[in-house]
Design a protein around this motif. Structure first.
Motif, PDB file in Angstrom:
ATOM      1  N   VAL A  11      -1.245  -2.774  -5.650  1.00 54.96           N
ATOM      2  CA  VAL A  11      -1.081  -3.559  -4.422  1.00 54.96           C
ATOM      3  C   VAL A  11       0.305  -4.203  -4.377  1.00 54.96           C
ATOM      4  O   VAL A  11       0.973  -4.188  -3.335  1.00 54.96           O
ATOM      5  N   LEU A  12       0.756  -4.745  -5.501  1.00 51.76           N
ATOM      6  CA  LEU A  12       2.090  -5.350  -5.531  1.00 51.76           C
ATOM      7  C   LEU A  12       3.175  -4.311  -5.281  1.00 51.76           C
ATOM      8  O   LEU A  12       4.146  -4.574  -4.551  1.00 51.76           O
ATOM      9  N   ALA A  13       3.020  -3.118  -5.855  1.00 52.31           N
ATOM     10  CA  ALA A  13       4.009  -2.067  -5.639  1.00 52.31           C
ATOM     11  C   ALA A  13       4.053  -1.660  -4.167  1.00 52.31           C
ATOM     12  O   ALA A  13       5.131  -1.444  -3.602  1.00 52.31           O
ATOM     13  N   LEU A  14       2.890  -1.575  -3.539  1.00 54.66           N
ATOM     14  CA  LEU A  14       2.851  -1.229  -2.111  1.00 54.66           C
ATOM     15  C   LEU A  14       3.518  -2.306  -1.262  1.00 54.66           C
ATOM     16  O   LEU A  14       4.286  -1.998  -0.343  1.00 54.66           O
ATOM     17  N   VAL A  15       3.234  -3.566  -1.554  1.00 58.21           N
ATOM     18  CA  VAL A  15       3.816  -4.661  -0.774  1.00 58.21           C
ATOM     19  C   VAL A  15       5.332  -4.669  -0.916  1.00 58.21           C
ATOM     20  O   VAL A  15       6.065  -4.793   0.079  1.00 58.21           O
ATOM     21  N   VAL A  16       5.824  -4.509  -2.149  1.00 55.81           N
ATOM     22  CA  VAL A  16       7.276  -4.495  -2.364  1.00 55.81           C
ATOM     23  C   VAL A  16       7.903  -3.299  -1.662  1.00 55.81           C
ATOM     24  O   VAL A  16       8.960  -3.409  -1.033  1.00 55.81           O
ATOM     25  N   GLY A  17       7.268  -2.138  -1.739  1.00 50.93           N
ATOM     26  CA  GLY A  17       7.797  -0.950  -1.063  1.00 50.93           C
ATOM     27  C   GLY A  17       7.866  -1.125   0.444  1.00 50.93           C
ATOM     28  O   GLY A  17       8.850  -0.751   1.078  1.00 50.93           O
ATOM     29  N   VAL A  18       6.814  -1.699   1.020  1.00 52.10           N
ATOM     30  CA  VAL A  18       6.802  -1.919   2.474  1.00 52.10           C
ATOM     31  C   VAL A  18       7.880  -2.915   2.871  1.00 52.10           C
ATOM     32  O   VAL A  18       8.565  -2.742   3.880  1.00 52.10           O
ATOM     33  N   LEU A  19       8.048  -3.974   2.075  1.00 44.66           N
ATOM     34  CA  LEU A  19       9.083  -4.969   2.401  1.00 44.66           C
ATOM     35  C   LEU A  19      10.478  -4.365   2.349  1.00 44.66           C
ATOM     36  O   LEU A  19      11.308  -4.605   3.228  1.00 44.66           O
ATOM     37  N   PHE A  20      10.751  -3.536   1.329  1.00 42.23           N
ATOM     38  CA  PHE A  20      12.054  -2.886   1.260  1.00 42.23           C
ATOM     39  C   PHE A  20      12.250  -1.934   2.434  1.00 42.23           C
ATOM     40  O   PHE A  20      13.323  -1.851   3.017  1.00 42.23           O
ATOM     41  N   LEU A  22      10.881  -2.078   5.459  1.00 41.67           N
ATOM     42  CA  LEU A  22      11.082  -2.822   6.707  1.00 41.67           C
ATOM     43  C   LEU A  22      12.439  -3.513   6.741  1.00 41.67           C
ATOM     44  O   LEU A  22      13.098  -3.543   7.779  1.00 41.67           O
ATOM     45  N   SER A  23      12.884  -4.058   5.624  1.00 41.96           N
ATOM     46  CA  SER A  23      14.177  -4.732   5.614  1.00 41.96           C
ATOM     47  C   SER A  23      15.308  -3.724   5.787  1.00 41.96           C
ATOM     48  O   SER A  23      16.311  -4.016   6.424  1.00 41.96           O
ATOM     49  N   GLY A  24      15.160  -2.543   5.232  1.00 35.94           N
ATOM     50  CA  GLY A  24      16.192  -1.521   5.398  1.00 35.94           C
ATOM     51  C   GLY A  24      16.226  -0.977   6.807  1.00 35.94           C
ATOM     52  O   GLY A  24      17.277  -0.639   7.332  1.00 35.94           O
ATOM     53  N   ARG A  25      15.056  -0.904   7.455  1.00 36.05           N
ATOM     54  CA  ARG A  25      15.007  -0.362   8.810  1.00 36.05           C
ATOM     55  C   ARG A  25      15.490  -1.375   9.833  1.00 36.05           C
ATOM     56  O   ARG A  25      16.170  -1.030  10.798  1.00 36.05           O
ATOM     57  N   ALA A  26      15.128  -2.642   9.641  1.00 31.35           N
ATOM     58  CA  ALA A  26      15.449  -3.670  10.637  1.00 31.35           C
ATOM     59  C   ALA A  26      16.900  -4.135  10.521  1.00 31.35           C
ATOM     60  O   ALA A  26      17.491  -4.556  11.506  1.00 31.35           O
ATOM     61  N   GLY A  27      17.456  -4.060   9.323  1.00 33.74           N
ATOM     62  CA  GLY A  27      18.815  -4.572   9.140  1.00 33.74           C
ATOM     63  C   GLY A  27      19.853  -3.649   9.737  1.00 33.74           C
ATOM     64  O   GLY A  27      19.773  -2.435   9.605  1.00 33.74           O
ATOM     65  N   GLU A  28      20.821  -4.246  10.426  1.00 33.70           N
ATOM     66  CA  GLU A  28      21.902  -3.445  10.991  1.00 33.70           C
ATOM     67  C   GLU A  28      22.898  -3.111   9.895  1.00 33.70           C
ATOM     68  O   GLU A  28      23.211  -3.947   9.053  1.00 33.70           O
TER      69      GLU A  28
END
Length: 45
Positions: A11-20, A22-28
């Motif tokens: 679960v922690l690995a999934l959460v960290v992966g999703v956060l990375f 989303l941050s890579g996609r949203a960041g310009e």
């Protein structure tokens, strides 16, 4: 007990992966400038 630890790690690995993701996609992407080296003689005139 071992199953609980494995579940928490997954679960922690999934959460960290999703956060990375989303941050890579949203960041310009910042625009990078490449500055050329100019000889000092060209600046004199």
């Amino acid at each position: 007990m071992a199953r609980l630890i494995v579940s928490v790690v997954v679960v922690l690995a999934l959460v960290v992966g999703v956060l990375f993701f989303l941050s890579g996609r949203a960041g310009e992407q910042p625009t990078s400038r490449v500055e050329k080296a100019v000889e000092l003689g060209n600046l004199a005139g």
